[in-house]
Design a protein around this motif. Sequence first.
Motif: not given
Length: 611
Positions: A105-130
Motif C-alpha cells: 500500500g505504501f509503494l502504491a500510494d507513494a511511487y508506483v500508482g495503484r493501477f500498476w501495483m495491481v497489475l504487477i502484483s497480479s502477475i506475481v500472484y499468477l506465478l505463485g498459483l502456477s
Amino acid sequence: MLDTKVTISAPSAMERSAEEGDEKERVHDSSVDYKGRIPRRSATGGWRASLFIIGIEFSERLSYYGIASNLIIYLNKVLHQDLKTAAKNVNDWVGVTTVVPLVGGFLADAYVGRFWMVLISSIVYLLGLSLLTLSELVPSLKPPPCSSSTSGSSAYYTCTKSLRTHKLAFFLALYLISLGTGGHKPSLESFGADQFDDNDDDERRKKVSFFNWWYFGLCSGVVLGVTLIVYVQDYVSWGAGFGVLAATTALAIVVLGFGVPFYRYRVPQGSTLTPMVQVLVAAMAKRKLPYPSDPSELHELETVPGRRRLRHTNRMRFLDKAAIVDQEALESSPAAANKGCHHLWRMATVTQVEETKQLLSMVPIWLCTLTFGVCISQGQTFFIKQGNLTNRYLTPHFQIPPASLLAFSASTMIIFVSFYDRLLVPFLRSLTGLDRGITVLQRIGTGMAICIATMTAAALAEKKRRDSDHVISVIWLVPQFVLLGVADVFTLVGLQEYFYDQVPDSMRSLGIAFYLSVVGVSSFISSLLITVVDSVTGRGGRKSWFGVDLNSSRLDYFYWLLAGLCAMNLCLYVLVARKYVYKTVERVQRGAVGDAIDEGGGGGRELRVIA
C-alpha cells in the motif's frame, strides 16, 4: 489615422450555461484519465469502472479462499502435520499475507500508482498459483501417499513425511501468493473507491454503496472458492483445483486491461509518511512558541496539491505548533520572508497537522479491533476442524467437504449485505439523517458485539459434540458460521470504510492495508495465544486444552476464553469510539472553499465554513 474600436461582448447566458456544464462534467479530485487528462464524469469512473474492479476482486478472493479455507486440511492430510502445527502454519501464512499489504500500500500510494501495483502484483500472484499447481502435477514433486494395512477388522495408515522438494515448492508458492496479495489487496480496493468523486454529492453516496457491493463480489468469490474449488481439491485432485485458480487469475488480468479507458487514476505524490514526520519535527522545534489566539493565524495554503484541505480541530494541540508562523525566524531571514519560503521541517500546514492528528487518533481504534480479528481467525482453522468431525452427508452418497462450511458464512454475507444496503441503511438514514444510516464506528462496534455471540455458539456446539455418544450433524455448527458472516458484514466492511475514509487522501492504499493488518496481526496473536494457552493449561502434568487431535483437546474452553476477551474488549472500544473525532474536509468548488464534509460520521452532517 485609422481609428479602430474593439468591442468585447459578455458571454451570453447560453455560453455561461455551457461553460458551467462543461466544468461540472470535469472531475477535479486530482485524478487523471488514461491519457493523463482531467477525467470527464460521463466517460470515466463510477459504476462503469468499478464493476471491472469488483469482478477482479471476485477472482482474487476465489483464489485466496480456494487455498486458505482448505489449507489446514492439506497440511494435515498431505504434509501430515498435527493439529497445533497445522493451525500455527495457517495463522502464520494468513498473518504474513495480510501484513505485507502495509508495504504494498505504501509503494502504491507513494511511487508506483495503484493501477500498476495491481497489475504487477497480479502477475506475481499468477506465478505463485502456477508453481502451486506444478508442485502437485509434476511427478518428482508430488508428495508420497499414505499406505494402508489391515489387521482383523481394523485399518491402519502409515504416512511418511512429505518430500523436502515438495515442501519447498509448496511453501515458496504459498508465500509468492502472499507477496502478490500484498500489492493487490490494498491497491485494488482503494483504486475502486477512487472511481467516485468525493466532491460530488451523487458520487459520494454511491461510494457508500460501493463498499457494500465490493463485499458482495468478494463474498461471491468466497462462496465459489469454499464450495466448487474445495470440492475439486477433495474429490478430483489438489492439482486440478490449483490449476483452475491459476486460469481464473490469468483471465482476471485480461479483464483488468479491458477497463483501462474507463478508470480514473491517481498520480503518486511521493512518500506519504514524510509530511507526518515533518509535522512532528516542526512541532518539537517550535515547542516553546505560544499558541495564536485565533486558529486562522496558523499556516495554510489556499489549495493543497493532490489532497483536500482539512478543517482545524482542537485535539492534540501540541501538534498545532508545527503550523505556527515564526515571525522572529522570518525577520532574521528577510530573503525567505520576501519569497514566502518556509523550511519544510520548520513549517507545516494545518492540513498536514490535521492528517497527523488523524493517523495518531486511529491507533487506539486499530488496537481495539485486534481481539475481533483473533476471533474471526478461528473460522479458517478450528471451525474447519470441528466440521471435519461431524456428519456432513447431505445424501447417502454426497458429503460436504469440511472447508465448504465457510460457504454458510459467505452466503450469509451476500444476503445480509444486500439487506443492509437496500433496506437497513435507508431505514436508518430516515431516522438519523446520516448517509450511512449509522456512523462507521457504530457499525464496527455492532459486529464486535455479534462476535461474542459467535464464540458462544461455537463453544456450545463443541460441548455438544464432545458430550454426544454419536457423530453429531453438521447443522449444529451452522449458527456459529452464520453469526460469523453477520459480524463480518458489520465490522470488516466497516473497517474498510473507516480506514479508507479517515486516512489522508494520499494514503488510501495504505489505509486499506491498515484494515488488512488487523486480520494479519490478529492471526499472529492467535498463534501466540494458542502457544500460551497450551503452555499454561499443560503445566504440572495436566492435560492441555490443545491435544494431538480435536477429540483430545478442549476447544470449548478456548472459545469461552475468546468470548470473554471479546466482551472486555468491546467495553474498551466503546470508551475509545465515544471520544473519536471524524475527519472533516473543506470542499473546494471552482477555487472557493465551500462546505466542510464530515467523513465517517455518516456523511450527513455538513459544517458551514467561510466560503
